[in-house]
Write an enzyme that holds these catalytic residues in place. Sequence first.
Site, PDB file in Angstrom:
ATOM      1  N   ASP A  12      39.089  35.774  25.162  1.00 56.23           N
ATOM      2  CA  ASP A  12      39.390  36.115  26.557  1.00 56.23           C
ATOM      3  C   ASP A  12      39.430  37.634  26.635  1.00 56.23           C
ATOM      4  O   ASP A  12      39.460  38.320  25.614  1.00 56.23           O
ATOM      5  CB  ASP A  12      40.753  35.516  26.934  1.00 56.23           C
ATOM      6  N   SER A  13      39.483  38.144  27.865  1.00 58.15           N
ATOM      7  CA  SER A  13      39.611  39.586  28.048  1.00 58.15           C
ATOM      8  C   SER A  13      40.954  40.086  27.522  1.00 58.15           C
ATOM      9  O   SER A  13      41.151  41.290  27.397  1.00 58.15           O
ATOM     10  CB  SER A  13      39.515  39.923  29.533  1.00 58.15           C
ATOM     11  N   TYR A  44      38.768  42.416  32.898  1.00 60.64           N
ATOM     12  CA  TYR A  44      37.320  42.314  33.058  1.00 60.64           C
ATOM     13  C   TYR A  44      36.947  42.128  34.536  1.00 60.64           C
ATOM     14  O   TYR A  44      35.873  42.532  34.967  1.00 60.64           O
ATOM     15  CB  TYR A  44      36.779  41.089  32.304  1.00 60.64           C
ATOM     16  N   GLY A  45      37.835  41.463  35.272  1.00 55.35           N
ATOM     17  CA  GLY A  45      37.484  40.978  36.614  1.00 55.35           C
ATOM     18  C   GLY A  45      37.184  42.031  37.657  1.00 55.35           C
ATOM     19  O   GLY A  45      36.658  41.716  38.723  1.00 55.35           O
ATOM     20  N   CYS A  75      37.866  32.362  29.516  1.00 55.19           N
ATOM     21  CA  CYS A  75      37.934  33.394  30.540  1.00 55.19           C
ATOM     22  C   CYS A  75      36.950  33.008  31.646  1.00 55.19           C
ATOM     23  O   CYS A  75      35.746  32.879  31.389  1.00 55.19           O
ATOM     24  CB  CYS A  75      37.544  34.732  29.912  1.00 55.19           C
ATOM     25  N   THR A  77      36.082  34.753  34.171  1.00 52.39           N
ATOM     26  CA  THR A  77      35.246  35.900  34.532  1.00 52.39           C
ATOM     27  C   THR A  77      34.062  36.025  33.564  1.00 52.39           C
ATOM     28  O   THR A  77      32.908  36.167  33.990  1.00 52.39           O
ATOM     29  CB  THR A  77      36.098  37.195  34.502  1.00 52.39           C
ATOM     30  N   CYS A 186      41.848  31.777  36.893  1.00 57.89           N
ATOM     31  CA  CYS A 186      41.812  32.830  35.877  1.00 57.89           C
ATOM     32  C   CYS A 186      42.810  32.385  34.824  1.00 57.89           C
ATOM     33  O   CYS A 186      43.916  31.933  35.153  1.00 57.89           O
ATOM     34  CB  CYS A 186      42.232  34.167  36.481  1.00 57.89           C
ATOM     35  N   THR A 187      42.427  32.483  33.551  1.00 54.76           N
ATOM     36  CA  THR A 187      43.282  31.917  32.499  1.00 54.76           C
ATOM     37  C   THR A 187      44.581  32.696  32.287  1.00 54.76           C
ATOM     38  O   THR A 187      45.491  32.205  31.626  1.00 54.76           O
ATOM     39  CB  THR A 187      42.498  31.838  31.172  1.00 54.76           C
ATOM     40  N   HIS A 188      44.671  33.890  32.845  1.00 60.91           N
ATOM     41  CA  HIS A 188      45.949  34.614  32.767  1.00 60.91           C
ATOM     42  C   HIS A 188      47.006  33.981  33.678  1.00 60.91           C
ATOM     43  O   HIS A 188      48.193  34.077  33.399  1.00 60.91           O
ATOM     44  CB  HIS A 188      45.777  36.080  33.197  1.00 60.91           C
TER      45      HIS A 188
HETATM   46  N1  DGL Z   1      41.425  35.745  31.987  1.00 57.91           N
HETATM   47  C1  DGL Z   1      40.277  36.080  32.679  1.00 57.91           C
HETATM   48  C2  DGL Z   1      39.765  34.988  33.584  1.00 57.91           C
HETATM   49  O1  DGL Z   1      39.992  33.834  33.319  1.00 57.91           O
HETATM   50  C3  DGL Z   1      39.994  37.431  33.200  1.00 57.91           C
HETATM   51  C4  DGL Z   1      41.038  38.370  33.563  1.00 57.91           C
HETATM   52  C5  DGL Z   1      40.499  39.773  33.651  1.00 57.91           C
HETATM   53  O2  DGL Z   1      40.332  40.350  32.599  1.00 57.91           O
HETATM   54  O3  DGL Z   1      40.247  40.244  34.765  1.00 57.91           O
HETATM   55  O4  DGL Z   1      39.099  35.246  34.546  1.00 57.91           O
END
Ligand code: DGL
Length: 264
Positions: A12-13, A44-45, A75, A77, A186-188
Amino acid sequence: MEKREQPVGIFDSGIGGISVLRELTACMPGENFIYFGDSKNAPYGTKTLEEVRELTCADAARLMGQGVKALVVACNTATSAAIDILRETYREIPVIGIEPALKPAVHAGNHKRVLVMATPMTLREEKFRHLMGQYRREAEILSLPCPGLVEFVERGELDSPELEQFLAKLFADYLTHPVDSVVLGCTHYPLVREMIQKVFGKNVQIFDGGEGTARETKRRLEEMGLLNCSGRPGQVVFENSLDSPEILELCRFLLEHKTNHKKF
Ligand code: DGL
């Protein structure tokens, strides 16, 4: 080492993919995993498509260099930006991506208004437009880009008053005109799920794609005869692009305790 005993690579990011890793370890306790978080380059997004493609390919190459038998792109994204490139590059192994859990949200009872939270890139990309097109007739689908939220999670700030204020402001329009369900695209975001639920209230149902991704990974490994049948409990190794023992400690804590209620 036998191919079946090789680890599954997941990345993931940053630390968000641990929400997917939790589901993977629950679903396949005998598998070994290497989790790579690119926290140095998160988020990353809000980057350009080219930047995310480049970073995603580097993340995957790093794990491939360690002999993984499958890749899980934990992730949304990175999946929307580069899953096709990765599948093309690594044809010999299963490459599993993640997408917003729109289907279960739309099909859960009488959910007429569904809000999808995700990064600006996920919501902008073709993959999401296509997904939304499939369910548009069944529910009103609203999308909410959430720049800034990933940063709270990366700081390990999972239940602070500042986070609550940030979310209350972000959701303002949907508190006055309520939605039936919320998709964490988003996985966060599952790592701050309790706070999201608190701000929306208990009548709103929350969905995320972690469990579906874990089930799909198991199915793909099974199909290719790659499930680890050693009978021993699997091991998880954490790696991160930030040279920081604290971030690795946070990763282990989030996996082992399966709780988000701790400030670091
Ligand atoms: N965890 C990521 C996702 O599922 C991206 C978060 C990011 O880095 O912007 O989209």
